[in-house]
Motif scaffolding. Structure first.
Motif, mmCIF file in Angstrom:
data_model
loop_
_atom_site.group_PDB
_atom_site.id
_atom_site.type_symbol
_atom_site.label_atom_id
_atom_site.label_comp_id
_atom_site.label_asym_id
_atom_site.label_seq_id
_atom_site.Cartn_x
_atom_site.Cartn_y
_atom_site.Cartn_z
ATOM 1 N N ALA A 175 18.058 3.833 -9.229
ATOM 2 C CA ALA A 175 17.560 5.187 -8.974
ATOM 3 C C ALA A 175 16.363 5.492 -9.866
ATOM 4 C CB ALA A 175 18.676 6.208 -9.214
ATOM 5 N N ASP A 176 16.432 5.086 -11.132
ATOM 6 C CA ASP A 176 15.325 5.318 -12.061
ATOM 7 C C ASP A 176 14.076 4.552 -11.624
ATOM 8 O OD1 ASP A 176 14.158 6.162 -14.708
ATOM 9 O OD2 ASP A 176 14.138 3.998 -15.006
ATOM 10 N N ALA A 177 14.252 3.303 -11.213
ATOM 11 C CA ALA A 177 13.112 2.498 -10.765
ATOM 12 C C ALA A 177 12.500 3.074 -9.497
ATOM 13 C CB ALA A 177 13.551 1.052 -10.538
ATOM 14 N N GLU A 178 13.345 3.570 -8.596
ATOM 15 C CA GLU A 178 12.836 4.174 -7.355
ATOM 16 C C GLU A 178 12.029 5.436 -7.658
ATOM 17 O OE1 GLU A 178 16.164 2.751 -4.050
ATOM 18 O OE2 GLU A 178 16.455 4.633 -5.156
ATOM 19 N N ASP A 179 12.495 6.235 -8.632
ATOM 20 C CA ASP A 179 11.756 7.446 -9.021
ATOM 21 C C ASP A 179 10.393 7.078 -9.615
ATOM 22 O OD1 ASP A 179 13.757 9.110 -8.167
ATOM 23 O OD2 ASP A 179 14.666 9.372 -10.153
ATOM 24 N N ARG A 180 10.388 6.071 -10.498
ATOM 25 C CA ARG A 180 9.127 5.658 -11.120
ATOM 26 C C ARG A 180 8.167 5.080 -10.091
ATOM 27 N NH1 ARG A 180 10.201 1.515 -15.257
ATOM 28 N NH2 ARG A 180 12.306 1.310 -14.406
ATOM 29 N N LEU A 181 8.717 4.332 -9.123
ATOM 30 C CA LEU A 181 7.879 3.753 -8.075
ATOM 31 C C LEU A 181 7.304 4.853 -7.189
ATOM 32 C CD1 LEU A 181 6.788 1.259 -6.603
ATOM 33 C CD2 LEU A 181 8.919 1.209 -5.277
ATOM 34 N N LYS A 182 8.132 5.844 -6.859
ATOM 35 C CA LYS A 182 7.666 6.954 -6.029
ATOM 36 C C LYS A 182 6.543 7.717 -6.719
ATOM 37 C CE LYS A 182 9.379 11.052 -3.564
ATOM 38 N NZ LYS A 182 10.577 11.889 -3.267
ATOM 39 N N GLU A 187 0.653 8.727 -7.157
ATOM 40 C CA GLU A 187 -0.606 8.739 -7.902
ATOM 41 C C GLU A 187 -1.639 7.841 -7.219
ATOM 42 O OE1 GLU A 187 -1.699 10.361 -10.678
ATOM 43 O OE2 GLU A 187 0.108 11.595 -10.518
ATOM 44 N N MET A 188 -1.201 6.682 -6.767
ATOM 45 C CA MET A 188 -2.116 5.713 -6.155
ATOM 46 C C MET A 188 -2.593 6.164 -4.780
ATOM 47 S SD MET A 188 -0.070 2.236 -7.297
ATOM 48 C CE MET A 188 -1.259 1.048 -6.698
ATOM 49 N N ALA A 189 -1.851 7.091 -4.169
ATOM 50 C CA ALA A 189 -2.214 7.565 -2.824
ATOM 51 C C ALA A 189 -3.180 8.746 -2.842
ATOM 52 C CB ALA A 189 -0.952 7.943 -2.053
ATOM 53 N N LYS A 208 3.503 -1.737 -10.262
ATOM 54 C CA LYS A 208 4.135 -1.620 -8.947
ATOM 55 C C LYS A 208 4.863 -2.909 -8.579
ATOM 56 C CE LYS A 208 3.241 -0.495 -4.093
ATOM 57 N NZ LYS A 208 2.234 -0.067 -3.096
ATOM 58 N N LEU A 209 4.216 -4.044 -8.815
ATOM 59 C CA LEU A 209 4.858 -5.323 -8.520
ATOM 60 C C LEU A 209 6.124 -5.504 -9.354
ATOM 61 C CD1 LEU A 209 1.778 -7.724 -8.267
ATOM 62 C CD2 LEU A 209 3.266 -6.985 -6.404
ATOM 63 N N ASP A 210 6.045 -5.122 -10.635
ATOM 64 C CA ASP A 210 7.207 -5.256 -11.523
ATOM 65 C C ASP A 210 8.356 -4.348 -11.071
ATOM 66 O OD1 ASP A 210 5.951 -7.148 -13.046
ATOM 67 O OD2 ASP A 210 5.364 -5.776 -14.650
ATOM 68 N N LEU A 211 8.016 -3.125 -10.645
ATOM 69 C CA LEU A 211 9.047 -2.196 -10.184
ATOM 70 C C LEU A 211 9.700 -2.692 -8.896
ATOM 71 C CD1 LEU A 211 7.355 1.253 -10.913
ATOM 72 C CD2 LEU A 211 9.499 0.411 -11.914
ATOM 73 N N LEU A 212 8.884 -3.213 -7.977
ATOM 74 C CA LEU A 212 9.433 -3.753 -6.730
ATOM 75 C C LEU A 212 10.349 -4.939 -7.022
ATOM 76 C CD1 LEU A 212 6.254 -3.581 -4.455
ATOM 77 C CD2 LEU A 212 8.352 -2.244 -4.184
ATOM 78 N N ALA A 213 9.913 -5.778 -7.966
ATOM 79 C CA ALA A 213 10.740 -6.925 -8.343
ATOM 80 C C ALA A 213 12.038 -6.454 -9.003
ATOM 81 C CB ALA A 213 9.962 -7.835 -9.287
#
Length: 231
Positions: A175-182, A187-189, A208-213
């Motif tokens: 959940a924390d990683a999903e929040d950080r990725l969102k 920001e990137m959008a 982003k790659l690290d969070l997805l991984a």
């Protein structure tokens, strides 16, 4: 220092001596009495070595350029990251720090595996691992801890922890990683993102790659824990 290899022991002693000698001369202006006391306990290595730290030349950077090796530094920084992630994971799973674990380091990159192999003893010692190996396969009875997008540290938890609590903690991490990725993707959008400095955008791409991984590996960890419960 405790091995039977006399050459390795001599190298370790020399490195330790140089580190102490230079370290004491560096702190001498700020801690004169302590540094002098310890300096006097160092055995002299040459006949013309100064009798006191007070008259020892202050170290100059160019004297030690010979010891600089950026490749070795980068490799050991990577090793430190592996150790840090494993120790953090032990804390997350409520595994006492001094409890030894079985650890498998996984990477698809041959270069990364070679680096891990060269650091395997250091990682085993500092992460308190009783058994450690480098592999390309997922070990059974273990959960993954992401190190970066390319490397995963698998810790064997069977018999060490409450599997149900582990699942809860991993779900929170997801959940924390999903929040950080969102947040990062938001920001990137933004239309103004093109004006962000290139180096910042490059760091964000890596994040982003690290969070997805991390998400992929954490979800895989849940599957591994579920499989352990049925074994």
């Amino acid at each position: 220092m405790y091995s039977d290899n006399e050459e390795e022991k001599a190298v370790s002693r020399n490195v330790l001596y140089i580190a102490l000698y230079v370290g004491l001369t560096l702190i001498s202006p700020f801690m004169p009495y302590l540094s002098e006391e310890l300096f006097q306990r160092l055995p002299p290595r040459t006949t013309n070595q100064p009798p006191s730290i007070c008259v020892t030349p202050y170290p100059e950077p160019e004297e030690y350029d010979v010891f600089l090796d950026e490749e070795v530094d980068e490799k050991f920084k990577f090793g430190q990251k592996v150790i840090s992630e494993v120790r953090s994971a032990k804390a997350k799973y409520d595994i006492p720090h001094k409890v030894k674990i079985d650890l498998t380091l996984q990477s698809e990159s041959a270069d990364t595996r070679a680096t891990l192999e060269s650091l395997i003893q250091d990682i085993a010692t500092l992460s308190i691992a009783s058994n450690i190996k480098v592999s390309t396969e997922n070990p059974k009875g273990s959960v993954p801890t992401p190190v970066n997008a390319d490397t995963v540290a698998w810790m064997k938890l069977q018999g060490l922890v409450n599997l149900g609590k582990c699942q809860e903690k991993i779900q929170k991490r997801i959940a924390d990683a999903e929040d950080r990725l969102k947040t990062l993707e938001s920001e990137m959008a933004k239309p103004s993102y093109d004006k962000v400095p290139e180096d910042v955008r490059a760091r964000n791409d890596t994040k982003k790659l690290d969070l997805l991984a991390e998400l992929e590996q954490s979800k895989d960890a849940i599957k591994q824990l579920e499989a352990m419960e049925t074994e």
